[in-house]
Structures are given as C-alpha cells and as structure tokens.
Design a protein around this motif. Sequence first.
Motif, PDB file in Angstrom:
ATOM      1  N   ALA A  61       0.824  -1.202   0.000  1.00  0.00           N
ATOM      2  CA  ALA A  61       0.000   0.000   0.000  1.00  0.00           C
ATOM      3  C   ALA A  61       0.864   1.259   0.000  1.00  0.00           C
ATOM      4  O   ALA A  61       0.569   2.232  -0.699  1.00  0.00           O
ATOM      5  N   ASP A  62       1.946   1.239   0.759  1.00  0.00           N
ATOM      6  CA  ASP A  62       2.853   2.376   0.815  1.00  0.00           C
ATOM      7  C   ASP A  62       3.496   2.641  -0.542  1.00  0.00           C
ATOM      8  O   ASP A  62       3.549   3.778  -1.003  1.00  0.00           O
ATOM      9  N   SER A  63       3.933   1.586  -1.201  1.00  0.00           N
ATOM     10  CA  SER A  63       4.569   1.782  -2.504  1.00  0.00           C
ATOM     11  C   SER A  63       3.579   2.273  -3.548  1.00  0.00           C
ATOM     12  O   SER A  63       3.924   3.075  -4.411  1.00  0.00           O
ATOM     13  N   GLN A  64       2.338   1.844  -3.479  1.00  0.00           N
ATOM     14  CA  GLN A  64       1.327   2.302  -4.424  1.00  0.00           C
ATOM     15  C   GLN A  64       0.880   3.718  -4.147  1.00  0.00           C
ATOM     16  O   GLN A  64       0.496   4.447  -5.069  1.00  0.00           O
ATOM     17  N   ALA A  65       0.947   4.143  -2.912  1.00  0.00           N
ATOM     18  CA  ALA A  65       0.541   5.516  -2.566  1.00  0.00           C
ATOM     19  C   ALA A  65       1.445   6.530  -3.234  1.00  0.00           C
ATOM     20  O   ALA A  65       1.001   7.574  -3.694  1.00  0.00           O
ATOM     21  N   PHE A  66       2.731   6.241  -3.323  1.00  0.00           N
ATOM     22  CA  PHE A  66       3.671   7.176  -3.920  1.00  0.00           C
ATOM     23  C   PHE A  66       3.662   7.104  -5.451  1.00  0.00           C
ATOM     24  O   PHE A  66       3.995   8.065  -6.098  1.00  0.00           O
TER      25      PHE A  66
END
Length: 69
Positions: A61-66
């Motif tokens: 989720a963190d990688s997709q947020a950026f």
Amino acid sequence: MNTFAVQIAAPYVSFEEYARLSGIPLATVRHLVREGRLPIRPKNKPQEKPFINMLALIKEADSQAFISR
C-alpha cells in the motif's frame, strides 16, 4: 512531503481474523490467497496454519501511494 504512521495489532493474522477486520467473507479471503493476491507468511511445514502477512500488505500500500502521486 506527507508522512503517516500505521499501527497494526499483529504482523500476521489468521484468515478468519483478516476476514473480520476487512469485512471480506472468509471464502473470498481464501480465494484471494489462492490467487496470490493476499500475501501469507511462508510456511515451514505443509500442515502449518497459514497467516495473512499484514506487513507485506502495508508495504504494498505504501509503494502504491507514492506511485499515484
């Protein structure tokens, strides 16, 4: 830069607990695991109970947020 903190109760949860937390039916959770769409903790023995890897979900989720910015 925006930052956020995520707090989880446990790094791994059972299929039943994940279904309860997410509101997704248990059968759907099992289906998503079979498809490889939900990560599980690696099992050392085939008879071990599988657990959803919550840390892997947070990293994804963190990688997709950026990416979406």
